[in-house]
Design an enzyme around this catalytic site. Structure first.
Site, PDB file in Angstrom:
ATOM      1  N   ASN A  15      -1.373  -3.292  15.719  1.00 45.23           N
ATOM      2  CA  ASN A  15      -1.159  -3.829  14.495  1.00 45.23           C
ATOM      3  C   ASN A  15      -0.206  -2.972  13.488  1.00 45.23           C
ATOM      4  O   ASN A  15      -0.416  -1.768  13.274  1.00 45.23           O
ATOM      5  CB  ASN A  15      -2.589  -3.474  13.429  1.00 45.23           C
ATOM      6  CG  ASN A  15      -2.389  -3.726  11.929  1.00 45.23           C
ATOM      7  OD1 ASN A  15      -1.711  -4.535  11.766  1.00 45.23           O
ATOM      8  ND2 ASN A  15      -3.293  -2.855  11.429  1.00 45.23           N
ATOM      9  N   TYR A  47      34.898  23.962 -23.517  1.00 45.49           N
ATOM     10  CA  TYR A  47      33.691  24.553 -23.912  1.00 45.49           C
ATOM     11  C   TYR A  47      33.930  26.061 -24.469  1.00 45.49           C
ATOM     12  O   TYR A  47      34.719  26.687 -23.988  1.00 45.49           O
ATOM     13  CB  TYR A  47      32.986  24.940 -22.574  1.00 45.49           C
ATOM     14  CG  TYR A  47      31.556  25.351 -22.629  1.00 45.49           C
ATOM     15  CD1 TYR A  47      30.627  24.725 -23.460  1.00 45.49           C
ATOM     16  CD2 TYR A  47      31.237  26.638 -21.748  1.00 45.49           C
ATOM     17  CE1 TYR A  47      29.267  25.318 -23.604  1.00 45.49           C
ATOM     18  CE2 TYR A  47      29.978  26.840 -21.794  1.00 45.49           C
ATOM     19  CZ  TYR A  47      28.897  26.354 -22.683  1.00 45.49           C
ATOM     20  OH  TYR A  47      27.544  26.929 -22.748  1.00 45.49           O
ATOM     21  N   ARG A  57       1.572  14.102   7.560  1.00 44.80           N
ATOM     22  CA  ARG A  57       2.419  14.682   8.457  1.00 44.80           C
ATOM     23  C   ARG A  57       3.963  14.511   8.236  1.00 44.80           C
ATOM     24  O   ARG A  57       4.602  14.990   8.996  1.00 44.80           O
ATOM     25  CB  ARG A  57       2.323  13.662   9.824  1.00 44.80           C
ATOM     26  CG  ARG A  57       0.947  13.867  10.617  1.00 44.80           C
ATOM     27  CD  ARG A  57       0.767  12.717  11.724  1.00 44.80           C
ATOM     28  NE  ARG A  57       0.361  11.553  10.866  1.00 44.80           N
ATOM     29  CZ  ARG A  57       0.336  10.173  11.831  1.00 44.80           C
ATOM     30  NH1 ARG A  57       0.424  10.166  12.970  1.00 44.80           N
ATOM     31  NH2 ARG A  57      -0.202   9.091  11.130  1.00 44.80           N
ATOM     32  N   GLY A 114      -9.122   4.879   1.765  1.00 47.00           N
ATOM     33  CA  GLY A 114      -8.790   3.970   2.905  1.00 47.00           C
ATOM     34  C   GLY A 114      -7.744   2.672   2.515  1.00 47.00           C
ATOM     35  O   GLY A 114      -7.722   2.267   1.318  1.00 47.00           O
ATOM     36  N   LEU A 170       1.108  -1.275  -0.018  1.00 45.49           N
ATOM     37  CA  LEU A 170       0.059  -0.021   0.038  1.00 45.49           C
ATOM     38  C   LEU A 170       0.759   1.162   0.018  1.00 45.49           C
ATOM     39  O   LEU A 170       1.440   1.456   1.139  1.00 45.49           O
ATOM     40  CB  LEU A 170      -0.850  -0.044   1.198  1.00 45.49           C
ATOM     41  CG  LEU A 170      -1.629  -1.527   1.420  1.00 45.49           C
ATOM     42  CD1 LEU A 170      -2.657  -1.199   2.809  1.00 45.49           C
ATOM     43  CD2 LEU A 170      -2.586  -1.646   0.304  1.00 45.49           C
ATOM     44  N   SER A 216      53.525  21.684 -17.399  1.00 49.77           N
ATOM     45  CA  SER A 216      52.733  22.233 -16.399  1.00 49.77           C
ATOM     46  C   SER A 216      52.158  23.546 -17.160  1.00 49.77           C
ATOM     47  O   SER A 216      52.716  24.294 -18.031  1.00 49.77           O
ATOM     48  CB  SER A 216      53.524  22.983 -15.397  1.00 49.77           C
ATOM     49  OG  SER A 216      53.976  21.799 -14.823  1.00 49.77           O
ATOM     50  N   ARG A 227      33.538  13.210 -11.811  1.00 53.93           N
ATOM     51  CA  ARG A 227      32.330  13.386 -11.978  1.00 53.93           C
ATOM     52  C   ARG A 227      31.782  12.864 -13.486  1.00 53.93           C
ATOM     53  O   ARG A 227      32.710  12.704 -14.168  1.00 53.93           O
ATOM     54  CB  ARG A 227      31.650  14.707 -11.487  1.00 53.93           C
ATOM     55  CG  ARG A 227      32.056  15.606 -12.559  1.00 53.93           C
ATOM     56  CD  ARG A 227      31.822  17.103 -11.722  1.00 53.93           C
ATOM     57  NE  ARG A 227      32.292  18.121 -12.697  1.00 53.93           N
ATOM     58  CZ  ARG A 227      31.623  18.797 -13.567  1.00 53.93           C
ATOM     59  NH1 ARG A 227      30.525  18.504 -13.901  1.00 53.93           N
ATOM     60  NH2 ARG A 227      32.199  19.622 -14.410  1.00 53.93           N
ATOM     61  N   ASN A 242       5.718   8.228   9.764  1.00 51.68           N
ATOM     62  CA  ASN A 242       4.697   9.291   9.814  1.00 51.68           C
ATOM     63  C   ASN A 242       5.258  10.604   9.487  1.00 51.68           C
ATOM     64  O   ASN A 242       4.807  11.308   8.904  1.00 51.68           O
ATOM     65  CB  ASN A 242       3.604   9.058  10.674  1.00 51.68           C
ATOM     66  CG  ASN A 242       2.733   7.652  10.825  1.00 51.68           C
ATOM     67  OD1 ASN A 242       2.480   7.260   9.490  1.00 51.68           O
ATOM     68  ND2 ASN A 242       2.689   6.929  11.850  1.00 51.68           N
ATOM     69  N   ALA A 301      51.071  19.958 -13.716  1.00 54.92           N
ATOM     70  CA  ALA A 301      50.300  20.963 -12.645  1.00 54.92           C
ATOM     71  C   ALA A 301      49.875  22.087 -13.504  1.00 54.92           C
ATOM     72  O   ALA A 301      50.287  22.573 -14.373  1.00 54.92           O
ATOM     73  CB  ALA A 301      51.158  21.367 -11.648  1.00 54.92           C
TER      74      ALA A 301
HETATM   75  C1  UD1 Z   1      -2.833   1.892   9.315  1.00 61.43           C
HETATM   76  C2  UD1 Z   1      -3.859   0.677  10.184  1.00 61.43           C
HETATM   77  C3  UD1 Z   1      -3.386   0.645  11.430  1.00 61.43           C
HETATM   78  C4  UD1 Z   1      -1.901   0.182  11.733  1.00 61.43           C
HETATM   79  C5  UD1 Z   1      -1.159   1.296  11.150  1.00 61.43           C
HETATM   80  C6  UD1 Z   1       0.189   0.734  11.331  1.00 61.43           C
HETATM   81  C7  UD1 Z   1      -5.879   0.745   8.756  1.00 61.43           C
HETATM   82  C8  UD1 Z   1      -7.183   1.152   8.677  1.00 61.43           C
HETATM   83  N1  UD1 Z   1      -5.062   0.942   9.740  1.00 61.43           N
HETATM   84  O1  UD1 Z   1      -3.005   3.013   9.901  1.00 61.43           O
HETATM   85  O2  UD1 Z   1      -4.265  -0.408  12.231  1.00 61.43           O
HETATM   86  O3  UD1 Z   1      -1.695   0.215  13.063  1.00 61.43           O
HETATM   87  O4  UD1 Z   1      -1.330   1.311   9.793  1.00 61.43           O
HETATM   88  O5  UD1 Z   1       1.047   1.749  10.738  1.00 61.43           O
HETATM   89  O6  UD1 Z   1      -5.185   0.170   7.818  1.00 61.43           O
HETATM   90  N2  UD1 Z   1      -2.606   3.924   1.937  1.00 61.43           N
HETATM   91  C9  UD1 Z   1      -3.148   3.737   0.868  1.00 61.43           C
HETATM   92  N3  UD1 Z   1      -4.270   4.116   0.398  1.00 61.43           N
HETATM   93  C10 UD1 Z   1      -5.159   4.767   1.332  1.00 61.43           C
HETATM   94  C11 UD1 Z   1      -4.729   4.913   2.639  1.00 61.43           C
HETATM   95  C12 UD1 Z   1      -3.607   4.488   2.838  1.00 61.43           C
HETATM   96  O7  UD1 Z   1      -2.379   3.108  -0.147  1.00 61.43           O
HETATM   97  O8  UD1 Z   1      -6.318   5.080   0.777  1.00 61.43           O
HETATM   98  C13 UD1 Z   1      -1.409   3.412   2.391  1.00 61.43           C
HETATM   99  C14 UD1 Z   1      -0.516   4.362   2.990  1.00 61.43           C
HETATM  100  O9  UD1 Z   1       0.399   4.966   1.876  1.00 61.43           O
HETATM  101  C15 UD1 Z   1       0.175   3.900   3.790  1.00 61.43           C
HETATM  102  C16 UD1 Z   1      -0.402   2.382   4.319  1.00 61.43           C
HETATM  103  O10 UD1 Z   1      -1.457   2.624   3.450  1.00 61.43           O
HETATM  104  O11 UD1 Z   1       1.313   3.143   3.322  1.00 61.43           O
HETATM  105  C17 UD1 Z   1      -0.838   2.871   5.833  1.00 61.43           C
HETATM  106  O12 UD1 Z   1      -1.687   4.057   5.703  1.00 61.43           O
HETATM  107  P1  UD1 Z   1      -1.812   5.080   6.989  1.00 61.43           P
HETATM  108  O13 UD1 Z   1      -2.581   6.193   6.528  1.00 61.43           O
HETATM  109  O14 UD1 Z   1      -0.497   5.265   7.234  1.00 61.43           O
HETATM  110  O15 UD1 Z   1      -2.564   4.045   7.975  1.00 61.43           O
HETATM  111  P2  UD1 Z   1      -2.670   4.397   9.621  1.00 61.43           P
HETATM  112  O16 UD1 Z   1      -3.617   5.343   9.757  1.00 61.43           O
HETATM  113  O17 UD1 Z   1      -1.319   4.733  10.169  1.00 61.43           O
HETATM  114 CA    CA Z   2       0.830   4.894   9.310  1.00 56.86          CA
END
Ligand code: UD1
Ligand code: CA
Length: 470
Positions: free
Chosen positions: A175, A393, A17, A81, A10, A411, A339, A233, A386
């Site tokens: 989690n 250029y 943040r 989500g 994900l 040199s 470089r 975060n 040296a």
């Molecule tokens: C999530 C978990 C939480 C866990 C925590 C661990 C859920 C609902 N909650 O919360 O239980 O303790 O991670 O860090 O899953 N992302 C997407 N698409 C979205 C939302 C998120 O790809 O629509 C990805 C973010 O880029 C990230 C990951 O999912 O890599 C987690 O998302 P984040 O918003 O950090 O979840 P948390 O609120 O921390």
């Molecule tokens: Ca998170």
């Protein structure tokens, strides 16, 4: 790798943040993006074609940032989500058997061993039929989903911070975002996740309760090292992860036979390779895909990015080199700069305040002090005096300089490109060379010295006369 595992990572969120214009997974710890770290761990349980990254924020840049070829991508246009994110990967990731491993994209410290443990647990004959998830106990669980256990000590539910009761908020088992579900069951029931919660999001975490309700419980795999499971975060957490990754790297190198003086002072990126019996002095930075052979010494203050360093190379202090190669037994520094595909061939010598850009210095050749060598090829056993400058250029275009084998560039020679100095030829010190020099010739390109006897004395006398008159 016979495991039947499909991985979904994900990585679509922005990461508010981080206070950044850049998507969170593009930020780097240990000189490698967060997403690349996760992919590297995932490759221990699945081949690239079975790994799907869900991208959204800056999807194009995120795709391009992935260094492993063959990784698949799915797009989540709107971030509704984590549950919705996995749904977006359905076309790429759905299987009716095997395991579905789902990983948050922001946990760069994850060790491959932990993923293997999770997958093995989910595949074991005594497994819980819904799957397994990693859990860990943390000192401060704020912000994390809390693990609610049932009477059999399985995971009954994951309760998000925003939905938790006062009692649930006290749970310290959380989690970290690593799940291994039975793939067939997951895809069968994913449709039951709804956004009926405080955040109006589709929570992936709801799947635990849903599978359990359908008679397919989920088992916890408790991991004791909570720092390994840190999800990034903020930039403070990013710096913490960076520190841990670099400490892991130096430790790994030292255990593999590399001497590192004052290991806390060096900055070595995750992908760097150093062969045994090389010595890294204090305050060195080795970045990108730098590779260093055996028997080398890298002097203090040197910064090498994506360089290839052969065996028995000596780099004296404060050398800055990028995308360049230094072949076996060469000596470079102090204070040299290489470089853009510069190359110092075997046994060559580059000294202080010498810059090489897109230039190859041949085997055994020397440029020991104060020179700019750009867009040039220099044969073997040549000597660059040296103060030599390649004038590459003309204000509009770059031009090439060729210096033949065994040539001796005096040199302070100014070589106006395009120009060729034949092999074995000399240029006189202080020459401005605008025409090709034939092999074994001497080219002199400077005004002939003229001497005016007694000129200075006469000038002084004239000045004194002026004074007595005044
Ligand atoms: C999530 C978990 C939480 C866990 C925590 C661990 C859920 C609902 N909650 O919360 O239980 O303790 O991670 O860090 O899953 N992302 C997407 N698409 C979205 C939302 C998120 O790809 O629509 C990805 C973010 O880029 C990230 C990951 O999912 O890599 C987690 O998302 P984040 O918003 O950090 O979840 P948390 O609120 O921390
Ligand atoms: Ca998170």
């Amino acid at each position: 790798m016979k495991k039947n595992v499909t991985v979904v990572i994900l990585a679509a969120g922005l990461g508010t943040r981080m206070k950044s214009k850049k998507a969170k997974v593009l930020h780097e710890a240990g000189g490698y993006t967060l997403l690349n770290h996760i992919i590297r761990a995932a490759l221990h349980v699945a081949p690239a074609e079975r790994i799907v990254a869900v991208v959204g924020h800056q999807a194009e840049q995120v795709r391009e940032s992935v260094s492993e070829p063959g990784i698949r991508f799915a797009e989540q246009e709107e971030q509704k989500g984590t549950g919705h994110a996995v749904l977006c990967a359905r076309n790429e990731a759905e299987t009716d058997s095997g395991q579905l491993l789902i990983l948050n994209g922001d946990g760069p410290l994850l060790r491959p061993e932990t993923l293997l443990r999770l997958v093995e647990n989910a595949e074991a004959p005594t497994r819980a039929s819904g799957g397994s998830i990693v859990t860990t106990e943390v000192a401060d669980p704020t912000g994390y989903g809390r693990i609610v256990r049932d009477a059999q000590n399985l995971v009954a539910a994951i309760v998000e911070q925003k939905s938790a009761t006062t009692d649930q908020l006290k749970i310290r088992e959380i989690n970290p975002g690593l799940y291994c579900f039975d793939a067939g069951l997951f895809w069968k029931y994913i449709g039951e996740v709804t956004p009926n919660n405080a955040a109006k999001e589709y929570y992936l975490t709801d799947m635990v309760e849903i599978l359990t309700r359908h008679g397919h419980p989920v088992a916890p795999v408790l991991v004791s090292d909570e720092s390994e499971l840190l999800g990034i975060n903020t930039r403070v957490e990013l710096a913490f992860a960076d520190k841990i990754l670099r400490a892991r790297k130096t430790r790994e190198l030292m255990l593999d036979g590399v001497t590192i003086e004052n290991p806390d002072s060096v900055t070595i990126d995750t992908q760097v390779e150093v062969a045994p019996d090389s010595v890294i002095e204090a305050n060195v930075q080795l970045r990108g895909r730098t590779r260093i052979g055996t028997g080398c010494r890298i002097g203090t203050g040197s910064v090498l990015r994506s360089c290839e360093i052969g065996d028995d190379v000596t780099i004296l202090p404060y050398v800055v080199a990028e995308a360049s190669a230094i072949r076996a037994k060469a000596q470079v520094g102090p204070f040299s700069r290489l470089r853009m595909n510069a190359e110092a061939d075997e046994g060559s010598h580059i000294g202080n305040f010498v810059e090489l850009k897109k230039t190859k210095l041949g085997r055994g050749s020397k440029a020991s002090h104060l020179a700019y060598l750009g867009d040039a090829t220099i044969g073997a056993e040549a000597n660059i005096g040296a103060g030599t400058i390649t004038c590459n250029y003309d204000g509009q275009k770059k031009h090439q300089t060729h210096i033949g084998e065994g040539a001796f560039v005096g040199s302070n020679s100014t070589l106006v490109a395009p120009v060729t100095i034949g092999s074995g030829a000399y240029t006189a010190a202080g020459s401005v060379i605008t025409k090709n020099v034939q092999p074994d010739a001497l080219a002199i390109g400077r005004a002939r010295q003229e001497e005016k006897p007694q000129w200075a004395r006469k000038r002084r006398q004239a000045a004194e006369l002026q004074l007595t008159k005044g």
